[in-house]
Write an enzyme that holds these catalytic residues in place. Structure first.
Site, PDB file in Angstrom:
ATOM      1  N   GLY A  55       0.800  -1.215   0.000  1.00 35.03           N
ATOM      2  CA  GLY A  55       0.000   0.000   0.000  1.00 35.03           C
ATOM      3  C   GLY A  55       0.829   1.259   0.000  1.00 35.03           C
ATOM      4  CG  HIS A  56       3.300   2.045   2.619  1.00 40.39           C
ATOM      5  ND1 HIS A  56       2.373   2.972   3.043  1.00 40.39           N
ATOM      6  CD2 HIS A  56       3.354   1.093   3.585  1.00 40.39           C
ATOM      7  CE1 HIS A  56       1.898   2.602   4.225  1.00 40.39           C
ATOM      8  NE2 HIS A  56       2.468   1.462   4.569  1.00 40.39           N
ATOM      9  CG  HIS A 218       0.074   2.482   8.333  1.00 37.61           C
ATOM     10  ND1 HIS A 218       1.211   2.853   9.025  1.00 37.61           N
ATOM     11  CD2 HIS A 218       0.432   1.436   7.568  1.00 37.61           C
ATOM     12  CE1 HIS A 218       2.217   2.057   8.693  1.00 37.61           C
ATOM     13  NE2 HIS A 218       1.767   1.202   7.813  1.00 37.61           N
TER      14      HIS A 218
END
Length: 356
Positions: A55-56, A218
């Site tokens: 997700g990064h 996050h």
């Protein structure tokens, strides 16, 4: 939720397969999951590995290649990879010169990378861990004990990867990584939340007229939530938080190869001062237009000039993201001759390349 995905449970696997198809200089392993240089068998050097929740992107898999990482372990979205995953990854990449794990300061990452290091050292593979905790926004967060690891990760992976390519020993690479961390500071903000595919809804709630100052990658809460304001005001808040950050002292853990145990060392990061030279990253968090990032850089550059902070190198773009979050982070790493030498060294990865 609207996303370019098929089945939620296949997201990471299919993204890795797409990366391998696009970049034949990389190899992927799906059980357990890791990405490794295709030429890893021919390399005779310290192996540099990082990883963390997916997700990064492009971090970390996009930084596997010559002059940067030798391998990377992607966990599920915003979830640490497992110790077994890191263990197998390191065994596949190791070539007899040791393994250095670069670990962002999130509780799951720290615990799992430490377990992997213990397993590797027990197998006779000399391994060391270096922690990244550069976020000045908050001391503790939902995911951490101590400052979070954010944008300095990208700069560290580049510098230490180049040092390993140049023949640095494991001890020298770890020492350099620790120095880069002590010289790095970051601060971010969010205009919107991100949407984790498995959740199908925003990761946190924020009103249309609000922004989160000091948000984590996050979506963890930051310092404060304020009404939306101008680019210049937002940039000033972030930049001054970095430049005005004081001495930061904390305990770091490193593996003592003599005793076969972890040892704690007190380490201090000095504050920035007039005349310091910097590598700067102005980073989009996933859905921020490049034009807006240049607007941030413009104001940040002006503030640095006023404070006699010299920007010697810079990168502007989305290098460490939070899925589709709109927002920006600023990272500054003080340089010296050693750091600048390895920053300028050739690098060839899917997401970062020059000099080749």
């Amino acid at each position: 939720m609207k996303k370019l995905i098929n089945n939620i449970e296949d997201v990471i696997t299919e993204q890795m397969q797409g990366m391998a198809a696009a970049h034949p200089e990389l190899k992927i392993n799906l059980d357990p999951k890791f990405i490794i240089r295709a030429d890893s068998d021919s390399q005779k050097k310290v192996v540099i590995i990082s990883g963390g929740g997916s997700g990064h992107e492009p971090m970390h898999g996009g930084y596997v290649g010559k002059g940067m990482l030798d391998a990377a372990c992607p966990g599920e979205v915003f979830t640490s990879p497992t110790p077994d995953q890191m263990f197998e990854c390191a065994k596949a990449a190791h070539n007899g010169h040791g393994v250095l794990f670069l670990v962002k300061n999130y509780t799951g990452d720290v615990m799992n990378f430490e377990m992997a290091a213990e397993m590797l050292n027990a197998e006779g593979i000399k391994t060391q861990n270096v922690l990244i905790d550069d976020d000045v926004a908050v001391k503790d967060s939902l995911y951490t004990a101590g400052r979070r690891g954010v944008g300095t990760t990208v700069i560290m992976e580049k510098i230490v990867g180049a040092a390993a390519e140049a023949g640095y020993s494991l001890e020298a690479c770890a020492k350099l990584a620790t120095k880069v961390n002590s010289y790095g500071r970051s601060m971010g903000m969010a205009l919107t939340s991100c949407i984790v595919p498995a959740a199908g809804k925003p990761n946190f709630d924020i009103d249309e007229n609000e922004i989160e100052i000091g948000v984590g990658i996050h979506g963890e809460p930051g310092r404060k939530r304020i009404p939306h304001t101008s680019c210049d005001e937002i940039t000033s808040i972030l930049t001054h938080a970095i430049l005005d950050d004081g001495v930061y002292t904390r305990q770091i853990r490193e593996w003592d190869h003599g005793t076969g145990n972890w040892k704690e060392i007190e380490f201090t990061s000095p504050p920035f001062k007039s005349g310091d030279k910097m590598i700067v990253l102005v980073n989009g968090l996933g859905s921020t237009p490049l034009s807006e990032l240049y607007g941030v850089y413009r104001k940040m550059h002006e503030i640095c000039e006023d404070k006699n902070i010299v920007i010697t190198r810079k990168i502007i773009g989305s290098y460490i993201t939070a899925l589709d979050m709109q927002g920006v982070s600023i990272t500054m790493v003080k340089t010296d001759d050693e750091i600048l030498k390895f920053w300028d060294a050739p690098v060839k990865t899917p997401a970062l390349r020059w000099g080749v």
